[in-house]
Motif scaffolding. Structure first.
Motif, PDB file in Angstrom:
ATOM      1  N   GLY A 207      -6.163   3.765  -9.895  1.00 39.13           N
ATOM      2  CA  GLY A 207      -7.321   3.017 -10.382  1.00 39.13           C
ATOM      3  C   GLY A 207      -6.892   1.772 -11.138  1.00 39.13           C
ATOM      4  N   GLY A 208      -5.791   1.873 -11.877  1.00 38.88           N
ATOM      5  CA  GLY A 208      -5.251   0.709 -12.570  1.00 38.88           C
ATOM      6  C   GLY A 208      -4.775  -0.363 -11.615  1.00 38.88           C
ATOM      7  N   VAL A 209      -4.135   0.061 -10.521  1.00 41.44           N
ATOM      8  CA  VAL A 209      -3.690  -0.898  -9.504  1.00 41.44           C
ATOM      9  C   VAL A 209      -4.899  -1.602  -8.887  1.00 41.44           C
ATOM     10  CG1 VAL A 209      -2.602  -1.097  -7.232  1.00 41.44           C
ATOM     11  CG2 VAL A 209      -1.528   0.275  -9.009  1.00 41.44           C
TER      12      VAL A 209
ATOM     13  N   TRP B 212      -7.881 -10.916  -8.159  1.00 39.87           N
ATOM     14  CA  TRP B 212      -8.444 -11.092  -6.830  1.00 39.87           C
ATOM     15  C   TRP B 212      -7.358 -11.246  -5.775  1.00 39.87           C
ATOM     16  CZ3 TRP B 212     -12.410  -9.215  -4.948  1.00 39.87           C
ATOM     17  CH2 TRP B 212     -12.911  -9.618  -3.715  1.00 39.87           C
ATOM     18  N   GLN B 213      -6.528 -10.194  -5.734  1.00 41.22           N
ATOM     19  CA  GLN B 213      -5.499 -10.076  -4.703  1.00 41.22           C
ATOM     20  C   GLN B 213      -5.987  -9.045  -3.694  1.00 41.22           C
ATOM     21  OE1 GLN B 213      -2.676 -11.950  -4.572  1.00 41.22           O
ATOM     22  NE2 GLN B 213      -3.545 -13.034  -6.336  1.00 41.22           N
ATOM     23  N   VAL B 214      -6.516  -9.523  -2.587  1.00 41.56           N
ATOM     24  CA  VAL B 214      -7.163  -8.649  -1.612  1.00 41.56           C
ATOM     25  C   VAL B 214      -6.168  -7.654  -1.024  1.00 41.56           C
ATOM     26  CG1 VAL B 214      -8.457  -8.578   0.546  1.00 41.56           C
ATOM     27  CG2 VAL B 214      -8.883 -10.397  -1.094  1.00 41.56           C
ATOM     28  N   TRP B 215      -4.956  -8.070  -0.744  1.00 41.78           N
ATOM     29  CA  TRP B 215      -3.964  -7.169  -0.177  1.00 41.78           C
ATOM     30  C   TRP B 215      -3.652  -6.027  -1.147  1.00 41.78           C
ATOM     31  CZ3 TRP B 215       0.686  -6.509  -2.692  1.00 41.78           C
ATOM     32  CH2 TRP B 215       1.004  -7.459  -3.673  1.00 41.78           C
ATOM     33  N   LEU B 216      -3.578  -6.337  -2.441  1.00 41.51           N
ATOM     34  CA  LEU B 216      -3.313  -5.297  -3.435  1.00 41.51           C
ATOM     35  C   LEU B 216      -4.537  -4.409  -3.633  1.00 41.51           C
ATOM     36  CD1 LEU B 216      -1.208  -4.195  -5.377  1.00 41.51           C
ATOM     37  CD2 LEU B 216      -2.052  -5.789  -7.106  1.00 41.51           C
ATOM     38  N   LEU B 217      -5.723  -4.993  -3.470  1.00 39.46           N
ATOM     39  CA  LEU B 217      -6.953  -4.202  -3.572  1.00 39.46           C
ATOM     40  C   LEU B 217      -7.025  -3.170  -2.455  1.00 39.46           C
ATOM     41  CD1 LEU B 217      -9.626  -3.746  -5.034  1.00 39.46           C
ATOM     42  CD2 LEU B 217     -10.635  -5.485  -3.564  1.00 39.46           C
ATOM     43  N   VAL B 218      -6.640  -3.551  -1.259  1.00 37.05           N
ATOM     44  CA  VAL B 218      -6.628  -2.606  -0.138  1.00 37.05           C
ATOM     45  C   VAL B 218      -5.645  -1.469  -0.418  1.00 37.05           C
ATOM     46  CG1 VAL B 218      -6.040  -2.357   2.311  1.00 37.05           C
ATOM     47  CG2 VAL B 218      -7.386  -4.306   1.544  1.00 37.05           C
ATOM     48  N   ILE B 219      -4.471  -1.810  -0.908  1.00 37.62           N
ATOM     49  CA  ILE B 219      -3.473  -0.781  -1.254  1.00 37.62           C
ATOM     50  C   ILE B 219      -4.001   0.099  -2.380  1.00 37.62           C
ATOM     51  CG2 ILE B 219      -1.182  -0.430  -2.247  1.00 37.62           C
ATOM     52  CD1 ILE B 219      -0.299  -2.975  -0.756  1.00 37.62           C
TER      53      ILE B 219
ATOM     54  N   LEU C   3      -7.141   0.756  -3.249  1.00 36.27           N
ATOM     55  CA  LEU C   3      -8.215   1.629  -2.784  1.00 36.27           C
ATOM     56  C   LEU C   3      -7.676   2.770  -1.929  1.00 36.27           C
ATOM     57  CD1 LEU C   3     -11.060  -0.925  -2.004  1.00 36.27           C
ATOM     58  CD2 LEU C   3     -10.852   0.635  -3.946  1.00 36.27           C
ATOM     59  N   ALA C   4      -6.656   2.488  -1.118  1.00 39.52           N
ATOM     60  CA  ALA C   4      -6.027   3.556  -0.339  1.00 39.52           C
ATOM     61  C   ALA C   4      -5.365   4.573  -1.263  1.00 39.52           C
ATOM     62  CB  ALA C   4      -5.011   2.968   0.633  1.00 39.52           C
ATOM     63  N   LEU C   5      -4.705   4.094  -2.309  1.00 36.65           N
ATOM     64  CA  LEU C   5      -4.090   5.008  -3.280  1.00 36.65           C
ATOM     65  C   LEU C   5      -5.142   5.829  -4.019  1.00 36.65           C
ATOM     66  CD1 LEU C   5      -1.281   2.719  -4.769  1.00 36.65           C
ATOM     67  CD2 LEU C   5      -0.995   4.698  -3.266  1.00 36.65           C
ATOM     68  N   VAL C   6      -6.264   5.192  -4.367  1.00 39.38           N
ATOM     69  CA  VAL C   6      -7.350   5.924  -5.032  1.00 39.38           C
ATOM     70  C   VAL C   6      -7.880   7.030  -4.124  1.00 39.38           C
ATOM     71  CG1 VAL C   6      -9.743   5.732  -5.824  1.00 39.38           C
ATOM     72  CG2 VAL C   6      -8.053   4.111  -6.629  1.00 39.38           C
ATOM     73  N   LEU C   7      -8.092   6.716  -2.856  1.00 39.12           N
ATOM     74  CA  LEU C   7      -8.595   7.722  -1.919  1.00 39.12           C
ATOM     75  C   LEU C   7      -7.602   8.871  -1.743  1.00 39.12           C
ATOM     76  CD1 LEU C   7     -10.299   5.509   0.793  1.00 39.12           C
ATOM     77  CD2 LEU C   7     -11.393   6.946  -0.924  1.00 39.12           C
ATOM     78  N   MET C   8      -6.306   8.548  -1.680  1.00 43.93           N
ATOM     79  CA  MET C   8      -5.303   9.611  -1.558  1.00 43.93           C
ATOM     80  C   MET C   8      -5.256  10.474  -2.816  1.00 43.93           C
ATOM     81  SD  MET C   8      -2.114   8.047   0.614  1.00 43.93           S
ATOM     82  CE  MET C   8      -1.674   6.821  -0.583  1.00 43.93           C
ATOM     83  N   ALA C   9      -5.368   9.857  -3.987  1.00 46.34           N
ATOM     84  CA  ALA C   9      -5.335  10.619  -5.235  1.00 46.34           C
ATOM     85  C   ALA C   9      -6.575  11.499  -5.376  1.00 46.34           C
ATOM     86  CB  ALA C   9      -5.207   9.668  -6.428  1.00 46.34           C
TER      87      ALA C   9
END
Length: 133
Positions: free
Chosen positions: A92-94, A102-109, A111-117
Motif C-alpha cells: 500500500g505504501g508503494v 504519479w508514476q504509472v508504472w510503479l502504480l501498476v506494480i 496495485l499488483a502487490l496489493v492484490l497479491m498481499a
C-alpha cells in the motif's frame, strides 16, 4: 450487538446535535456539513449493528444480569502471527508513493502487490479439500 448499536446511536445523536448547534453558532457551512456527514456515517454503522443484532442470539454482553462465567469458552480463531499485514502495508505504501509522484508504472506494480498481499491474507489458512478417489 445491541450494546454496540446503542453506542453508535449515541454517537449519531451527538454529531447531529453538534451540527445543529455549530451551524447556528458559527455560521460556517463546511464544519456543519462535516458534522452532518460524520453523523450520517455513524448512523450507517449503527443501522448495520441493529440489523445484525436482530439476527444473532443474545450475547452475554447484551444481558445486564450476566455473570463473567457466561462468556467463558472459545471465542474464535485468532492468528498467532502473520506477516501478510506487513506485506499489505508495504505494498500500500508503494502504491501511495506511486500516486504521490504519479508514476504509472510503479502504480501498476503497487496495485499488483496489493492484490497479491490481500490474496495471501485471505487465503493464509485455506487448505485444499480432501481428495477422494
Amino acid at each position: 450487538m445491541k450494546v454496540e448499536a446503542r453506542l453508535f446511536d449515541v454517537t449519531t445523536s451527538f454529531f447531529f446535535l453538534s451540527a445543529i448547534i455549530y451551524g447556528i453558532w458559527a455560521q460556517e457551512p463546511v464544519g456543519t456539513v462535516g458534522l452532518i456527514l460524520s453523523g450520517g456515517l455513524s448512523m450507517i454503522i449503527g443501522s448495520y449493528f441493529h440489523f445484525v443484532a436482530r439476527r444473532l442470539e443474545r450475547r452475554p454482553e447484551d444481558n445486564p444480569d450476566a455473570e463473567i462465567s457466561d462468556g467463558a469458552g472459545e471465542i474464535g480463531f485468532f492468528s498467532a502471527g502473520s506477516y501478510w499485514p506487513v506485506a499489505l502495508a508495504a505494498s500500500g505504501g508503494v502504491a501511495a508513493l506511486a500516486l504521490a509522484f504519479w508514476q504509472v508504472w510503479l502504480l501498476v506494480i503497487g496495485l499488483a502487490l496489493v492484490l497479491m498481499a490481500v490474496a495471501g491474507l485471505i487465503f493464509e489458512y485455506h487448505t485444499r479439500p480432501n481428495e477422494t478417489d
